[in-house]
Design a protein around this motif. Structure first.
Motif, mmCIF file in Angstrom:
data_model
loop_
_atom_site.group_PDB
_atom_site.id
_atom_site.type_symbol
_atom_site.label_atom_id
_atom_site.label_comp_id
_atom_site.label_asym_id
_atom_site.label_seq_id
_atom_site.Cartn_x
_atom_site.Cartn_y
_atom_site.Cartn_z
ATOM 1 N N LEU A 715 0.869 -1.187 -0.156
ATOM 2 C CA LEU A 715 0.105 -0.157 -0.011
ATOM 3 C C LEU A 715 0.988 1.129 -0.120
ATOM 4 C CD1 LEU A 715 -3.122 0.571 0.122
ATOM 5 C CD2 LEU A 715 -2.741 1.033 2.454
ATOM 6 N N ALA A 716 0.499 2.213 -0.620
ATOM 7 C CA ALA A 716 1.246 3.626 -0.958
ATOM 8 C C ALA A 716 0.196 4.605 -1.165
ATOM 9 C CB ALA A 716 2.096 3.404 -1.985
ATOM 10 N N VAL A 717 0.740 5.779 -0.683
ATOM 11 C CA VAL A 717 0.166 7.035 -0.819
ATOM 12 C C VAL A 717 0.564 7.635 -2.258
ATOM 13 C CG1 VAL A 717 -0.591 9.519 -0.407
ATOM 14 C CG2 VAL A 717 -0.203 7.804 1.472
ATOM 15 N N THR A 718 -0.278 7.967 -2.947
ATOM 16 C CA THR A 718 0.022 8.349 -4.506
ATOM 17 C C THR A 718 -0.643 9.885 -4.722
ATOM 18 O OG1 THR A 718 -2.039 7.463 -5.526
ATOM 19 C CG2 THR A 718 0.244 6.111 -5.388
ATOM 20 N N ILE A 719 0.093 10.689 -5.680
ATOM 21 C CA ILE A 719 -0.608 11.657 -6.208
ATOM 22 C C ILE A 719 -0.316 11.660 -7.714
ATOM 23 C CG2 ILE A 719 1.649 13.084 -5.608
ATOM 24 C CD1 ILE A 719 -0.252 15.505 -5.530
ATOM 25 N N SER A 720 -1.191 11.899 -8.503
ATOM 26 C CA SER A 720 -1.083 11.636 -9.930
ATOM 27 C C SER A 720 -1.520 13.060 -10.564
ATOM 28 C CB SER A 720 -1.677 10.383 -10.515
ATOM 29 O OG SER A 720 -3.210 10.388 -10.344
ATOM 30 N N TYR A 721 -1.043 13.226 -11.960
ATOM 31 C CA TYR A 721 -1.445 14.280 -12.780
ATOM 32 C C TYR A 721 -1.595 13.829 -14.047
ATOM 33 C CZ TYR A 721 -1.437 18.701 -15.213
ATOM 34 O OH TYR A 721 -1.569 19.652 -16.354
ATOM 35 N N ASP A 722 -2.897 14.191 -14.697
ATOM 36 C CA ASP A 722 -3.237 13.807 -16.019
ATOM 37 C C ASP A 722 -3.740 14.953 -16.813
ATOM 38 O OD1 ASP A 722 -3.521 10.638 -16.731
ATOM 39 O OD2 ASP A 722 -4.013 10.848 -14.736
ATOM 40 N N LEU A 723 -2.926 15.115 -17.945
ATOM 41 C CA LEU A 723 -3.295 16.326 -18.806
ATOM 42 C C LEU A 723 -3.455 15.854 -20.181
ATOM 43 C CD1 LEU A 723 -3.090 19.351 -20.010
ATOM 44 C CD2 LEU A 723 -0.560 18.817 -20.538
ATOM 45 N N PHE A 724 -4.530 16.291 -20.856
ATOM 46 C CA PHE A 724 -5.061 15.914 -22.163
ATOM 47 C C PHE A 724 -5.255 17.287 -23.057
ATOM 48 C CE2 PHE A 724 -7.961 15.200 -25.613
ATOM 49 C CZ PHE A 724 -7.203 14.111 -26.484
ATOM 50 N N ALA A 725 -4.533 17.403 -24.113
ATOM 51 C CA ALA A 725 -4.751 18.604 -24.708
ATOM 52 C C ALA A 725 -5.241 18.427 -26.341
ATOM 53 C CB ALA A 725 -3.679 19.789 -24.316
ATOM 54 N N ARG A 726 -5.804 19.235 -26.891
ATOM 55 C CA ARG A 726 -6.078 18.879 -28.280
ATOM 56 C C ARG A 726 -6.213 20.225 -28.871
ATOM 57 N NH1 ARG A 726 -10.742 15.050 -30.668
ATOM 58 N NH2 ARG A 726 -10.269 15.269 -32.950
ATOM 59 N N GLN A 727 -5.489 20.562 -30.253
ATOM 60 C CA GLN A 727 -5.747 21.569 -31.086
ATOM 61 C C GLN A 727 -5.690 21.465 -32.560
ATOM 62 O OE1 GLN A 727 -2.294 24.201 -31.888
ATOM 63 N NE2 GLN A 727 -3.539 26.146 -31.418
ATOM 64 N N ARG A 728 -6.881 22.050 -33.119
ATOM 65 C CA ARG A 728 -7.081 21.676 -34.469
ATOM 66 C C ARG A 728 -6.817 22.994 -35.117
ATOM 67 N NH1 ARG A 728 -12.442 19.323 -36.210
ATOM 68 N NH2 ARG A 728 -11.735 17.499 -35.002
ATOM 69 N N SER A 729 -5.775 23.086 -36.350
ATOM 70 C CA SER A 729 -5.146 24.033 -37.022
ATOM 71 C C SER A 729 -4.990 25.133 -36.005
ATOM 72 C CB SER A 729 -6.328 24.537 -38.071
ATOM 73 O OG SER A 729 -6.435 23.374 -38.929
ATOM 74 N N GLU A 730 -5.744 26.228 -36.279
ATOM 75 C CA GLU A 730 -5.378 27.675 -35.592
ATOM 76 C C GLU A 730 -6.576 27.803 -34.333
ATOM 77 O OE1 GLU A 730 -2.448 29.439 -36.048
ATOM 78 O OE2 GLU A 730 -1.990 27.986 -37.683
ATOM 79 N N ALA A 731 -6.988 26.756 -34.329
ATOM 80 C CA ALA A 731 -8.142 26.877 -33.244
ATOM 81 C C ALA A 731 -7.652 27.104 -31.804
ATOM 82 C CB ALA A 731 -9.289 26.113 -33.372
ATOM 83 N N ALA A 732 -8.394 27.463 -30.840
ATOM 84 C CA ALA A 732 -7.709 27.530 -29.252
ATOM 85 C C ALA A 732 -7.703 26.025 -28.845
ATOM 86 C CB ALA A 732 -8.766 28.191 -28.580
#
Length: 756
Positions: A715-732
């Motif tokens: 057993l362990a204590v965990t901290i996790s971070y997930d990032l998902f990013a998406r961009q199409r052409s010049e859009a935000a």
């Protein structure tokens, strides 16, 4: 005044009479042998006239001093745990007893190497010698019921002391072994016996010997290795004068003969013995012992024993080992490597370790033409067992880098600059490795393979080094037999690892009076999230095959003044990655050597999103096969760059798109330590470019970082971070972040194959 004067005269007369009696008592010449370790015959098939051995030299030296004033004693380890001593005890016991008596020895001390031999041999020799008047002594020994036969055969701590009659008076003989030396004795041979404090046992034995009429008391001590004369001096100095022996011989100290005076004016001396040599001193005023050189004739009984064993060895040598043919000379180092490789193959172990002294430097090295049974007996003279255990990578690395490792030979671990490799693969500090070693090493011999409790051994031995090698050599083989044992470096090693991160939060509030405290005016809510990841990875010199499955699912409910949101999905992911990298293109690889790879990536979800959040009716199922190049970096990290296609397979009207992918990965690795806890880190980052050559390029970024601090396994204590990013052409950019703090349940298992 008459009475005091008369009393003084009587005392003076008595004192003069005692001194006169002592002056008429001849001194005692004490001749002591030590540390022969079963060198009873030359381990080779040689003609009768060439069968000299350590025993022949020892008996010639003992015979140099003759007369009634000579007392010959052995300080310990006369037989040890050698194969020849076992043969002599099993097949030639009467001749062995005759040889000991012909050497003139009147008592034998037991050393720790004697205890390391088969217990049945120790008992048989002690009984046979006792029947002929030669006793075997270990004064601080006591036995449990299962080992009582051993104590019955010896003069142990519960017996009356051994006092030998000589013209110089009675001589008490005391023998002691430091309790710590039992760690150098195989478990099955130390079971049921106890060695009490040498200091206490010595004091009791000396007093008992004096009461039994001993004029002198001679003590033999086998100290805990590595011992010094000062250790023995301190032990004796702690005793009252009436409990001290007249002379002490200490084993395994230094090769130089030495003497130390315990206290000014005291007659007691402490001497270091010489292995396989004979020394002489005298009592009551012992001087520095002198070495006695072997001269004169060999006693006929000693020659007869050597001939009997020699003829038996010739018969053994005539038994050809079908798998013992050599294509090149085999020296001691090569023989040791073959032994360790055979031990690895026979026990399916990744690493083999043995102390350097286990393989003796016999005169036959380098072996030529064929390995014979006699060669094996000579090179591996000590009876022992094989023990198999598991050791964690960080403990293994600590041992290999320690100065203590110089005492051992190891197969399966090599250095690559500052890094360590296990069978050609980077050593993983958080993984366990299967190791085989001798019982001597497993029980702490020569300092032991690792620190206490760092190796978990299986309870039962899995054979013996000598017998395992002989069985392997009994199988016919062609070619170079030193390359015949299966090398784990050329076989696949599987690693199975999985973990589950879980977090749960719940807020319930009852505030009918409408108090305005901050704790009571919050929204109520419940959130639960599970994040599971499993790895099944195969590693082989020609390839790596990595398979990763990640499952993530989470729900949240919020209740406030505006209403109840119900259960809303906050996490939903199924991802499967299969990656095959080919290492076979390069004979010698470095971290900057590119490896070709192919990969399949599947991504999906448990269920489509709620229509209120996203108007999508089709189920997400993305498939992305790619191929490219991979760099295997330090710390088992890797960097990949490839091209392929990306296809949303269930989206109506969707078609495969070209994609370029760059990915870096650091698998779960120990980053640092907090006391005895390994803090692990894991990082995955990927950038994918859909239609990279088109004007409507789409960029997708995935990142997952995780840090875990163990509470207790698993057993362990965990901290996790997930990032998902998406961009199409010049859009935000569209970006999602997830930070999760929870508990982690971890599983890790490795399996080294020997079949493919």
């Amino acid at each position: 005044m008459r009475h005091p004067l008369r009393l003084a005269c009587l005392c003076l007369v008595g004192l003069l009479s005692t001194r006169a009696a002592r002056a008429q008592t001849p001194p005692l010449r004490l001749v002591v042998s030590s540390g022969l370790q079963g060198d009873l015959a030359r381990i080779a098939c040689v003609p009768a006239g060439e069968r000299s051995s350590g025993l022949t030299a020892l008996s010639r030296a003992l015979g140099q001093r003759s007369g009634e004033d000579v007392l010959r004693l052995d300080a310990g380890d006369l037989f040890g745990s050698s194969a020849v001593a076992h043969l002599a005890t099993r097949d030639h016991l009467p001749a062995l007893v005759d040889a000991v008596l012909a050497s003139g020895l009147r008592a034998l001390a037991v050393g720790h190497r004697d205890l390391a031999g088969p217990r049945a041999d120790v008992i048989a020799r002690a009984r046979a010698l006792s029947a002929r008047g030669v006793r075997t002594v270990l004064s601080n020994l006591s036995c449990e019921p299962e080992a009582q036969d051993l104590c019955d055969a010896l003069v142990d701590g519960g017996d009356e002391p051994l006092v030998l009659s000589t013209p110089a008076g009675g001589v008490g003989v005391v023998a002691l072994i430091a309790p710590g030396e039992l760690s150098a004795v195989a478990h099955d041979r130390s079971e049921g016996i106890t060695l009490s404090s040498p200091e206490e046992a010595l004091g009791r034995a000396v007093l008992a010997a004096r009461v039994a009429g001993a004029r002198f008391v001679v003590a033999f001590y086998d100290p805990e290795s590595p011992g010094t004369l000062l250790d023995t001096v301190r032990m004796v100095r702690a005793l009252p004068r009436d409990q001290r022996p007249d002379v002490v011989f200490a084993q395994d100290i230094d090769r130089s003969t030495a003497t130390l005076e315990i206290e000014r004016g005291a007659a007691l001396r402490v001497f270091a013995t010489e292995p396989a040599r004979v020394v002489e001193t005298s009592l009551p005023a012992p001087g520095t012992p002198a070495l006695v050189e072997p001269e004169g004739e060999v006693p006929p009984a000693v020659s007869a024993l050597g001939d009997a064993i020699g003829e038996q060895l010739c018969r053994i040598a005539a038994e050809v080992l079908p798998g013992g043919a050599l294509t090149a000379p085999l020296d001691r180092e090569g023989f040791t490597s073959l032994l360790l490789d055979v031990a690895r193959e026979s026990t399916r172990s990744e690493i083999a370790v043995i102390n350097r002294g286990a393989v003796r430097p016999i005169a036959n090295f380098p072996l030529r033409g064929r390995i014979s049974r006699v060669d094996v007996l000579g090179a591996l003279p000590f009876d022992d067992v094989l023990r198999v255990g598991r050791i964690k990578g960080d403990a293994l690395a600590t041992f290999v880098r320690s100065a203590r490792s110089a005492r051992f030979r190891m197969r399966g671990v090599t250095r690559d600059g500052d890094s360590l490799l296990v069978n050609g693969r980077p050593l993983a500090e958080d993984q366990y490795y299967r190791v085989v070693t001798s019982g001597f090493v497993a029980d702490g011999g020569d300092g032991g393979f690792a620190e206490e409790d760092e190796v978990t051994y299986e309870p039962d031995p899995v054979g013996a080094p000598r017998e395992t090698l002989l069985s392997w050599l009994a199988i016919p083989r062609g070619g170079d037999i030193t390359r015949a044992p299966i090398d784990p470096a050329q076989r696949t090693r599987w690693t199975f690892r999985g973990f589950i991160d879980a977090s749960l939060s719940n807020t319930t509030i009852a505030n009918n009076p409408n108090y305005q405290d901050p704790q009571l005016v919050r929204s109520q809510g419940t959130a639960i999230q599970l994040d599971a990841e499993g790895h099944v990875d195969a590693e082989q010199p020609r390839y790596t095959f990595e398979n990763t499955l990640r499952l993530r699912l989470g729900y949240q409910q919020t209740i406030d003044a505006s209403g109840d949101t119900g259960l809303l999905k906050i996490g939903d992911l199924i991802a499967l990655r299969d990656h095959l990298a080919w290492r076979g293109l390069w004979r010698h690889r470095r971290w900057y050597t590119p490896l070709p790879y192919v990969e399949s990536y599947l991504e999906s979800e448990f269920s489509p999103p709620d229509p209120s959040m996203l108007n999508r009716e089709w189920h997400h199922l993305q498939w992305r096969p790619t191929a490219g190049l991979r760099l295997e970096l330090p710390l088992r990290a890797n960097l990949n760059a490839g091209v392929g296609m990306d296809w949303e397979t269930l989206e109506p009207g969707a078609h495969p798109q070209a994609v370029a992918v760059i990915r870096g990965e650091l698998p779960a690795t120990t980053l640092f330590h907090i006391q005895d806890r390994d803090v692990e880190g894991q990082l995955f980052t990927e950038v994918a470019f859909r239609e990279p050559w088109a004007t409507t390029t789409e960029t997708l970024v995935r990142l997952n970082a995780r840090l875990s601090v163990p509470i207790f396994a698993p057993l362990a204590v965990t901290i996790s971070y997930d990032l998902f990013a998406r961009q199409r052409s010049e859009a935000a950019w569209g970006v999602s972040h997830d930070i999760n703090l929870g508990l982690r349940l971890d599983f890790l298992k490795t399996l080294q194959l020997f079949s493919y």
